[in-house]
Design a protein around this motif. Structure first.
Motif, PDB file in Angstrom:
ATOM      1  N   ASN A  52     -30.946 127.837 -71.178  1.00 39.93           N
ATOM      2  CA  ASN A  52     -31.375 129.225 -71.348  1.00 39.93           C
ATOM      3  C   ASN A  52     -31.997 129.451 -72.722  1.00 39.93           C
ATOM      4  OD1 ASN A  52     -30.401 129.809 -68.790  1.00 39.93           O
ATOM      5  ND2 ASN A  52     -28.425 130.558 -69.522  1.00 39.93           N
ATOM      6  N   ALA A  53     -31.429 128.833 -73.750  1.00 40.90           N
ATOM      7  CA  ALA A  53     -31.950 129.006 -75.108  1.00 40.90           C
ATOM      8  C   ALA A  53     -33.367 128.459 -75.232  1.00 40.90           C
ATOM      9  CB  ALA A  53     -31.025 128.320 -76.111  1.00 40.90           C
ATOM     10  N   LEU A  54     -33.598 127.294 -74.665  1.00 39.30           N
ATOM     11  CA  LEU A  54     -34.931 126.699 -74.734  1.00 39.30           C
ATOM     12  C   LEU A  54     -35.937 127.513 -73.914  1.00 39.30           C
ATOM     13  CD1 LEU A  54     -34.005 122.910 -74.425  1.00 39.30           C
ATOM     14  CD2 LEU A  54     -34.775 124.116 -76.478  1.00 39.30           C
ATOM     15  N   GLU A  55     -35.505 127.999 -72.772  1.00 36.87           N
ATOM     16  CA  GLU A  55     -36.399 128.804 -71.935  1.00 36.87           C
ATOM     17  C   GLU A  55     -36.799 130.093 -72.649  1.00 36.87           C
ATOM     18  OE1 GLU A  55     -36.829 129.142 -67.195  1.00 36.87           O
ATOM     19  OE2 GLU A  55     -34.868 129.698 -67.999  1.00 36.87           O
ATOM     20  N   ARG A  56     -35.839 130.717 -73.344  1.00 38.88           N
ATOM     21  CA  ARG A  56     -36.142 131.937 -74.101  1.00 38.88           C
ATOM     22  C   ARG A  56     -37.169 131.673 -75.193  1.00 38.88           C
ATOM     23  NH1 ARG A  56     -30.490 132.931 -73.607  1.00 38.88           N
ATOM     24  NH2 ARG A  56     -30.141 131.997 -75.670  1.00 38.88           N
ATOM     25  N   ASP A  57     -37.174 130.467 -75.724  1.00 39.33           N
ATOM     26  CA  ASP A  57     -38.111 130.120 -76.791  1.00 39.33           C
ATOM     27  C   ASP A  57     -39.466 129.654 -76.265  1.00 39.33           C
ATOM     28  OD1 ASP A  57     -36.288 130.798 -78.676  1.00 39.33           O
ATOM     29  OD2 ASP A  57     -36.098 128.818 -79.582  1.00 39.33           O
ATOM     30  N   GLY A  58     -39.668 129.731 -74.966  1.00 34.66           N
ATOM     31  CA  GLY A  58     -40.972 129.431 -74.410  1.00 34.66           C
ATOM     32  C   GLY A  58     -41.139 128.044 -73.831  1.00 34.66           C
ATOM     33  N   TYR A  59     -40.081 127.229 -73.853  1.00 37.28           N
ATOM     34  CA  TYR A  59     -40.159 125.909 -73.225  1.00 37.28           C
ATOM     35  C   TYR A  59     -40.199 126.055 -71.702  1.00 37.28           C
ATOM     36  CZ  TYR A  59     -38.558 123.809 -77.663  1.00 37.28           C
ATOM     37  OH  TYR A  59     -38.434 123.409 -78.970  1.00 37.28           O
ATOM     38  N   LEU A  60     -40.870 125.125 -71.051  1.00 44.00           N
ATOM     39  CA  LEU A  60     -40.749 124.991 -69.606  1.00 44.00           C
ATOM     40  C   LEU A  60     -39.507 124.143 -69.346  1.00 44.00           C
ATOM     41  CD1 LEU A  60     -44.471 124.203 -68.693  1.00 44.00           C
ATOM     42  CD2 LEU A  60     -43.277 126.394 -68.436  1.00 44.00           C
ATOM     43  N   VAL A  61     -38.551 124.680 -68.613  1.00 43.36           N
ATOM     44  CA  VAL A  61     -37.249 124.024 -68.454  1.00 43.36           C
ATOM     45  C   VAL A  61     -36.955 123.782 -66.978  1.00 43.36           C
ATOM     46  CG1 VAL A  61     -34.763 124.221 -68.832  1.00 43.36           C
ATOM     47  CG2 VAL A  61     -36.351 125.078 -70.568  1.00 43.36           C
ATOM     48  N   ALA A  62     -36.546 122.555 -66.662  1.00 48.27           N
ATOM     49  CA  ALA A  62     -36.046 122.233 -65.327  1.00 48.27           C
ATOM     50  C   ALA A  62     -34.595 121.783 -65.484  1.00 48.27           C
ATOM     51  CB  ALA A  62     -36.883 121.136 -64.691  1.00 48.27           C
ATOM     52  N   ASN A  63     -33.671 122.674 -65.145  1.00 46.40           N
ATOM     53  CA  ASN A  63     -32.234 122.402 -65.242  1.00 46.40           C
ATOM     54  C   ASN A  63     -31.778 121.943 -63.861  1.00 46.40           C
ATOM     55  OD1 ASN A  63     -29.546 122.287 -65.904  1.00 46.40           O
ATOM     56  ND2 ASN A  63     -29.283 124.505 -66.144  1.00 46.40           N
ATOM     57  N   LEU A  64     -31.707 120.623 -63.671  1.00 41.90           N
ATOM     58  CA  LEU A  64     -31.580 120.050 -62.333  1.00 41.90           C
ATOM     59  C   LEU A  64     -30.132 119.779 -61.922  1.00 41.90           C
ATOM     60  CD1 LEU A  64     -34.417 117.356 -62.549  1.00 41.90           C
ATOM     61  CD2 LEU A  64     -34.599 119.734 -61.748  1.00 41.90           C
ATOM     62  N   GLU A  65     -29.882 119.895 -60.629  1.00 42.30           N
ATOM     63  CA  GLU A  65     -28.615 119.397 -60.078  1.00 42.30           C
ATOM     64  C   GLU A  65     -28.856 117.972 -59.597  1.00 42.30           C
ATOM     65  OE1 GLU A  65     -24.961 120.362 -56.988  1.00 42.30           O
ATOM     66  OE2 GLU A  65     -26.703 121.717 -57.063  1.00 42.30           O
ATOM     67  N   MET A  66     -28.145 117.027 -60.211  1.00 44.06           N
ATOM     68  CA  MET A  66     -28.393 115.611 -59.969  1.00 44.06           C
ATOM     69  C   MET A  66     -27.411 115.037 -58.944  1.00 44.06           C
ATOM     70  SD  MET A  66     -31.046 115.242 -61.754  1.00 44.06           S
ATOM     71  CE  MET A  66     -31.279 113.466 -61.582  1.00 44.06           C
ATOM     72  N   PRO A  67     -27.668 113.822 -58.440  1.00 47.42           N
ATOM     73  CA  PRO A  67     -26.798 113.238 -57.405  1.00 47.42           C
ATOM     74  C   PRO A  67     -25.343 113.073 -57.830  1.00 47.42           C
ATOM     75  CG  PRO A  67     -28.879 112.064 -57.481  1.00 47.42           C
ATOM     76  CD  PRO A  67     -28.879 113.003 -58.652  1.00 47.42           C
ATOM     77  N   TRP A  68     -25.062 113.034 -59.124  1.00 47.22           N
ATOM     78  CA  TRP A  68     -23.672 112.844 -59.579  1.00 47.22           C
ATOM     79  C   TRP A  68     -22.941 114.177 -59.791  1.00 47.22           C
ATOM     80  CZ3 TRP A  68     -27.942 111.232 -62.528  1.00 47.22           C
ATOM     81  CH2 TRP A  68     -28.275 112.039 -63.623  1.00 47.22           C
ATOM     82  N   SER A  69     -23.503 115.279 -59.304  1.00 45.50           N
ATOM     83  CA  SER A  69     -22.815 116.564 -59.434  1.00 45.50           C
ATOM     84  C   SER A  69     -21.567 116.586 -58.562  1.00 45.50           C
ATOM     85  CB  SER A  69     -23.746 117.717 -59.027  1.00 45.50           C
ATOM     86  OG  SER A  69     -23.911 117.735 -57.621  1.00 45.50           O
ATOM     87  N   LYS A  70     -20.715 117.549 -58.802  1.00 47.87           N
ATOM     88  CA  LYS A  70     -19.494 117.687 -58.015  1.00 47.87           C
ATOM     89  C   LYS A  70     -19.825 117.939 -56.549  1.00 47.87           C
ATOM     90  CE  LYS A  70     -15.159 120.288 -57.780  1.00 47.87           C
ATOM     91  NZ  LYS A  70     -14.330 121.360 -58.406  1.00 47.87           N
ATOM     92  N   ARG A  71     -20.866 118.710 -56.308  1.00 46.82           N
ATOM     93  CA  ARG A  71     -21.237 119.065 -54.940  1.00 46.82           C
ATOM     94  C   ARG A  71     -21.887 117.901 -54.194  1.00 46.82           C
ATOM     95  NH1 ARG A  71     -25.575 121.963 -52.283  1.00 46.82           N
ATOM     96  NH2 ARG A  71     -26.821 121.865 -54.187  1.00 46.82           N
ATOM     97  N   HIS A  72     -22.690 117.118 -54.890  1.00 40.22           N
ATOM     98  CA  HIS A  72     -23.441 116.040 -54.224  1.00 40.22           C
ATOM     99  C   HIS A  72     -22.668 114.725 -54.127  1.00 40.22           C
ATOM    100  CE1 HIS A  72     -26.935 118.366 -53.597  1.00 40.22           C
ATOM    101  NE2 HIS A  72     -27.382 118.380 -54.840  1.00 40.22           N
ATOM    102  N   GLU A  73     -21.872 114.407 -55.121  1.00 38.11           N
ATOM    103  CA  GLU A  73     -21.043 113.199 -55.119  1.00 38.11           C
ATOM    104  C   GLU A  73     -21.845 111.946 -54.719  1.00 38.11           C
ATOM    105  OE1 GLU A  73     -17.399 112.595 -52.510  1.00 38.11           O
ATOM    106  OE2 GLU A  73     -16.431 113.216 -54.381  1.00 38.11           O
ATOM    107  N   TYR A  74     -22.937 111.707 -55.445  1.00 38.02           N
ATOM    108  CA  TYR A  74     -23.764 110.499 -55.254  1.00 38.02           C
ATOM    109  C   TYR A  74     -24.297 110.365 -53.826  1.00 38.02           C
ATOM    110  CZ  TYR A  74     -21.381 109.197 -59.604  1.00 38.02           C
ATOM    111  OH  TYR A  74     -20.867 109.178 -60.877  1.00 38.02           O
TER     112      TYR A  74
END
Length: 269
Positions: A52-74
């Motif tokens: 959120n901090a980087l996005e507020r400063d004008g960065y293009l941000v992709a905050n991704l849910e990756m395969p090792w997340s709790k929901r995806h479990e690889y």
């Protein structure tokens, strides 16, 4: 032609309102950054503050849910994760990004290092990086599961879900339901998540910000400088110690991440 005081004032204001932003926009590079959470985490936990901090400063941000997340479990492989990150980078390029970075917390930091050695990026940021499956500890804790996954693949059962083991310093060893093919892509001790191997293979043209929290787990405090020893090829590669514990490292590193990215972009031109 002479201008009255009012006319001069209007002229100056119009020049500031219309001309200056266009000049500033043209001179300021657009920066894109992919952010990846840690093992068992999510984009809304521990990394959302820096995103959120980087996005507020004008960065293009992709905050991704990756395969090792709790929901995806690889539930997908290393190669699928690479495609996911590359897709996010491509989208940011299409949005005008001229400088692209990959960043990750904990296991995400280890994967960011691996990704940076195989794809075109301007820099890699590891925030309290961990998840080194090539370590003696991981080999000991997960050796039997790795061997079982190999046998299942040899038996033609690589895509059948089964119960194998994962390990995390704060949780110990625990079961996950996963296909042997996906498991081996993540847990092969000589594969993608062997962080030392990734560090050795990273080219000298890719700078790294390696942030090891001052109050991180003892194993990661010991591991961090060892990996950094293989990352000294680029002049902008930096070792940083945020004043936090493991989970707080992303938020505690916000200012340093901004400073370092600005330095890398400025030096690259």
């Amino acid at each position: 032609m002479k201008l009255s005081s009012l006319g001069l004032y209007i002229f100056v204001v119009c020049a500031l309102v219309i001309g200056t932003p266009a000049l500033t926009f043209a001179e300021t590079p657009k920066i894109g950054i992919v952010i990846m959470h840690g093992k068992g985490g999510s984009p809304d936990k521990h990394v959302n503050g820096i995103a959120n901090a980087l996005e507020r400063d004008g960065y293009l941000v992709a905050n991704l849910e990756m395969p090792w997340s709790k929901r995806h479990e690889y539930n997908s492989s290393v190669s699928a994760a690479e495609e996911q990150v590359e897709s996010a980078l491509t989208k940011m390029r299409n949005q005008g990004a001229t400088h692209l970075f990959v960043s990750g917390h904990s296991q995400g930091g280890g994967f960011a290092l691996y990704f940076g050695g195989r794809h075109a990026v301007d820099g890699v940021i590891g925030l309290a990086p961990g998840g080194n499956v090539g370590s003696k500890m991981f080999r000991k804790k997960l050796g039997k599961s790795v061997a079982r996954a190999r046998k299942l693949i040899e038996a033609g059962k690589g895509d059948e879900t089964t119960r194998l083991m994962d390990h995390e310093g704060s949780k110990g060893t625990f079961p996950i339901i996963i296909t042997p093919n996906n498991y081996l892509s993540w847990f092969d001790p000589d594969g993608a998540m062997n962080i030392v191997r990734s560090a050795k293979q990273l080219g000298d043209d890719v700078p790294v910000l390696w942030a090891v929290a001052k109050r991180d787990y003892p194993g990661l405090r010991k591991f961090g400088p060892i990996v950094f020893g293989f990352l000294s090829g680029h002049p902008d590669t930096t070792y940083y110690e945020p004043s936090s514990d493991h989970l707080g490292a992303p938020s505690a590193s916000i200012d340093e991440v901004k400073r370092w990215i600005t330095e890398v972009v400025t030096n690259k031109g």
